[in-house]
Design an enzyme around this catalytic site. Structure first.
Site: not given
Ligand code: APR
Length: 314
Positions: A10, A12, A83, A89, A96, A121, A152, A176
């Protein structure tokens, strides 16, 4: 000594922040994996350009191929959706759970010796699923929840008393979710019980804010959820593992009889060292905290059951 390899599944907001932290702290080489083409590669290229400025030599690559996580020492999972305002969550479970199933299969296949930290989450359900699918032992699959929730709590108390965050210790345990359990008796300011410094009414207000702090961030950001602080929390766990710190940290660990709970991931104090989750520490909760702990556990059971229904698991 060979450099450690950290796979971030991931790329992101949290994934990118963790990559930055790993490089700044010199923890090792980083692999950023994502299903979106270009995203991990772009972040990796950008991060590599910070190396000469910050003076780090760690390599960072971005990839859409699981083969590149081969040999990872640690995998940190943030794959999934975050979210938006108005969502809990738990609302993320359907999407997810499917993502985490495939992520966990690939970790099992490509990084079979790694220590796995789950951040996605709803955390307690997603770490349960990762443990189930990888089949790794409980000491090698752990969830990030309590370090952030406790941080926090510590941050709000430090602000309230205008003291350093380093002078405030506190633990938030349980699921959580919004019914997490800030354990007031663990909150010490310079070694002094917080109840001697802040009134019970004000503490109750602060603890309510702790429980909703993630939601408060989501409401402000509008497009996603907290990322700097979860990134810091997961990297703290990674450091405890790499440097065999034997640090006591509140994390979601699989309980096998501790706290009278069997077969559920739930946030409790654990020792993290080179053996991963080396020990679950069973603290003696008072009656009020135990009641809140049990209520939170019932909520986790519900969400795990909902996940199992979605996945067709009985
Ligand atoms: N494999 C790898 N990455 C994936 C997949 C997958 N199958 N599906 C989605 N992703 C990637 C998305 O493309 C995205 O870049 O996961 C990334 C998630 O990044 P964000 O949307 O920016 O979310 P982020 O703030 O990093 O949070 C990720 O952690 O705290 C938790 O609730 C939050 O569930 C969320 C997770």
């Amino acid at each position: 000594m060979a450099r450690k390899k950290i796979a971030l599944i991931g790329a992101g907001n949290i994934g990118g922040s963790m990559a930055h932290l790993c490089l700044l702290k010199g923890l090792g080489d980083v692999v950023l994996f994502d299903v979106i083409e270009g995203l991990p590669q772009g972040k990796a290229l950008d991060l590599s350009h910070a190396g000469p400025v910050e003076g780090f030599d760690g390599n960072v690559i971005g990839t859409n191929k699981y083969e590149d996580i081969e040999g990872a020492d640690v995998c940190i999972v943030t794959a999934g959706i975050a979210r938006k305002p108005g969502m809990s969550r738990d609302d993320l479970v359907g999407t997810n759970a499917k993502i985490i199933s495939s992520v966990a299969e690939n970790i099992k296949k490509h990084a079979p010796n790694s220590f796995v930290i789950v951040v996605t989450n709803p955390l307690d359900a997603m770490v349960t699923l990762t443990h189930r699918v990888t089949g790794f032992s409980r000491n090698r699959v752990v969830g990030q929840s309590g370090i952030l929730d406790s941080s926090r709590y510590r941050s709000f108390i430090a602000k309230e008393l205008n003291v350093s965050v380093n002078s405030v210790a506190a633990m938030v345990l349980g699921g959580h979710g919004d019914d997490m359990v800030p354990v007031r008796s663990t909150c010490l300011v310079g070694g002094v019980p917080v109840e001697k410094l802040i009134s019970p009414q004000r503490l109750a207000e602060i603890e309510k804010r702790v429980r909703n702090a993630g939601g408060e961030v989501v409401a402000l950001l509008k497009t996603g959820s907290a990322y700097f602080s979860p990134a810091s929390a997961a990297i703290r766990m990674t450091e405890a593992y790499f440097f065999d710190k034997k640090e006591i940290l509140p994390c979601a660990a699989l309980l096998e009889g501790e706290y009278g709970v069997n077969g559920y991931y739930f946030c409790v104090p654990v020792i993290i060292g080179a053996g991963g989750v080396e020990k679950v520490i069973d603290i003696n909760l008072n009656a009020a905290d135990k009641k809140a702990f049990d209520e939170s556990l019932n909520h986790v059971k519900d969400i795990v059951q909902a996940m199992n229904r979605i996945l067709g698991v009985s």
